[in-house]
Design an enzyme around this catalytic site. Structure first.
Site, short mmCIF file in Angstrom:
data_model
loop_
_atom_site.label_atom_id
_atom_site.label_comp_id
_atom_site.label_asym_id
_atom_site.label_seq_id
_atom_site.Cartn_x
_atom_site.Cartn_y
_atom_site.Cartn_z
N ASP A 39 0.92 -1.25 -0.09
CA ASP A 39 0.05 0.10 0.16
C ASP A 39 0.82 1.17 0.10
O ASP A 39 2.13 1.13 0.15
CB ASP A 39 -0.88 -0.10 1.26
N MET A 93 -8.63 9.03 8.21
CA MET A 93 -9.23 9.55 6.99
C MET A 93 -10.09 10.55 6.76
O MET A 93 -11.12 10.85 6.27
CB MET A 93 -9.69 8.26 6.24
N LYS A 147 -3.69 2.96 -2.85
CA LYS A 147 -5.01 4.01 -3.16
C LYS A 147 -4.46 5.34 -2.76
O LYS A 147 -3.83 5.73 -1.71
CB LYS A 147 -6.21 3.50 -2.42
#
Length: 260
Positions: A35, A171, A57
Site C-alpha cells: 500500500d 481519513m 490508493k
C-alpha cells in the site's frame, strides 16, 4: 514448496514501527503487494528477487480494484509463492483484510494475519496524546471520516460518537468540516479540545491544536497534508505538555505517500 499469504500490518510512519513478526515474513517474501501508507525503506527488507507490486490508493485514484487484489493474492499463492500483503498501520483497521482473507479461505489457501501498530493508537501518542486519561476519559472510539459526506451521515449513530470521551477519526482530512459539523450537530460541545496530527510518526509530523468548533477553519489556513488523524476530547489537551516526538531526530526517510 507450498505457497502462503501473509497479511501484514506495517505500522504507521517510520519503518521501525513494524512488528518483529512482520519484518521476519517480509524478509522471506517472493512477492510483496504493498500500500501507499508505509515507509519506502520497508520494501528494501524484502529479498532482492522478490517482485514488488504497488496496489495502493490515493484520493480519487485507486491503482487496483479490491477484487483484483483478492484474485492476485489467490493466483500467486496457488503458484506456490510466499506472498506478503503489506498494509499501513494494522491490517484489521479500515484495511480490507477481511475481504482478502475471505478470498484466500474460500480458495482453500493458507494465510496468516500479522497484526500491526494502528495509526489510531500510535499517531496520537507520538503527539503526546494518550487516548485514555484516568478520571477524564475511560473509553475511546475509532471511526472513519468517510462515514460523513456532503450528502449526510452514514447509519452510524453520531450521537453515540459525540458522547464518547475520546473520538479518533481516521481519513478525516478531506471531510474535516463535515465531520466537525456532524459531531456538533449530534451534541458535542464545539469548545471540546481537538488535535489534528499530520503524517504522524514520520519526519514530517505536525500537530494542529484547536477546538472542535474551530478546527476546520484552522486546517483551512494551515493546509496540513494527508494522511492525518483527528482526535476529539479532553485528552487533546495533553499535547501541550506531553509532546515528546521531535521529527528532526528521526531520519528523513522517503515515505510512499510522497513518491506515488
Amino acid at each position: 514448496m507450498s505457497g502462503k499469504a501473509y497479511l501484514v500490518g506495517a505500522g504507521p510512519g517510520r519503518a521501525d514501527l513494524i512488528t518483529v513478526r512482520g519484518l521476519n515474513v517480509l524478509r522471506q517474501a517472493d512477492v510483496v503487494l504493498y500500500d501507499r501508507l508505509i515507509a519506502a525503506s520497508l520494501l528494501d527488507e524484502a529479498p532482492a528477487h522478490a517482485e514488488r507490486i504497488f496496489v495502493g490508493k490515493r484520493p480519487g485514484h485507486h491503482a487496483w480494484r479490491q477484487d483484483g487484489i483478492n484474485e492476485t493474492l489467490v493466483r500467486l499463492v496457488r503458484n506456490g509463492l510466499q506472498v506478503v500483503r503489506l498494509k499501513g498501520g494494522d491490517p484489521g483497521v479500515f484495511a480490507h483484510v477481511a475481504e482478502e482473507a475471505a478470498a484466500l479461505a474460500a480458495a482453500g489457501l493458507p494465510f496468516e494475519i500479522v497484526p500491526g501498530v494502528s495509526s489510531a493508537l500510535a499517531v496520537p501518542l507520538c503527539a503526546g496524546i494518550p487516548l485514555t486519561w484516568r478520571g477524564i476519559a475511560s473509553a475511546f472510539t475509532v471511526v472513519s471520516g468517510h462515514e460523513v459526506t456532503d450528502h449526510g451521515c452514514s447509519g452510524i449513530s453520531w450521537s453515540l460518537l459525540a458522547a464518547t470521551p475520546t473520538l479518533v477519526v481516521l481519513m478525516a482530512l478531506g471531510r474535516i468540516e463535515q465531520v466537525c459539523a456532524a459531531l456538533i450537530a449530534a451534541g458535542r460541545n464545539p469548545d471540546t479540545p481537538a488535535a489534528l496530527i499530520s503524517r504522524g510518526a514520520s519526519h514530517q509530523q505536525r500537530t494542529l491544536r484547536a477546538t472542535l468548533g474551530t478546527m476546520a477553519e484552522h486546517q483551512r489556513l494551515a493546509q496540513l497534508p494527508p494522511p492525518a488523524v483527528l482526535v476529539v476530547g479532553d485528552v487533546a489537551l495533553l499535547a501541550d505538555t506531553l509532546a515528546w516526538y521531535d521529527p528532526a531526530q528521526y531520519p528523513a526517510e522517503p515515505m510512499l505517500w510522497e513518491e506515488i
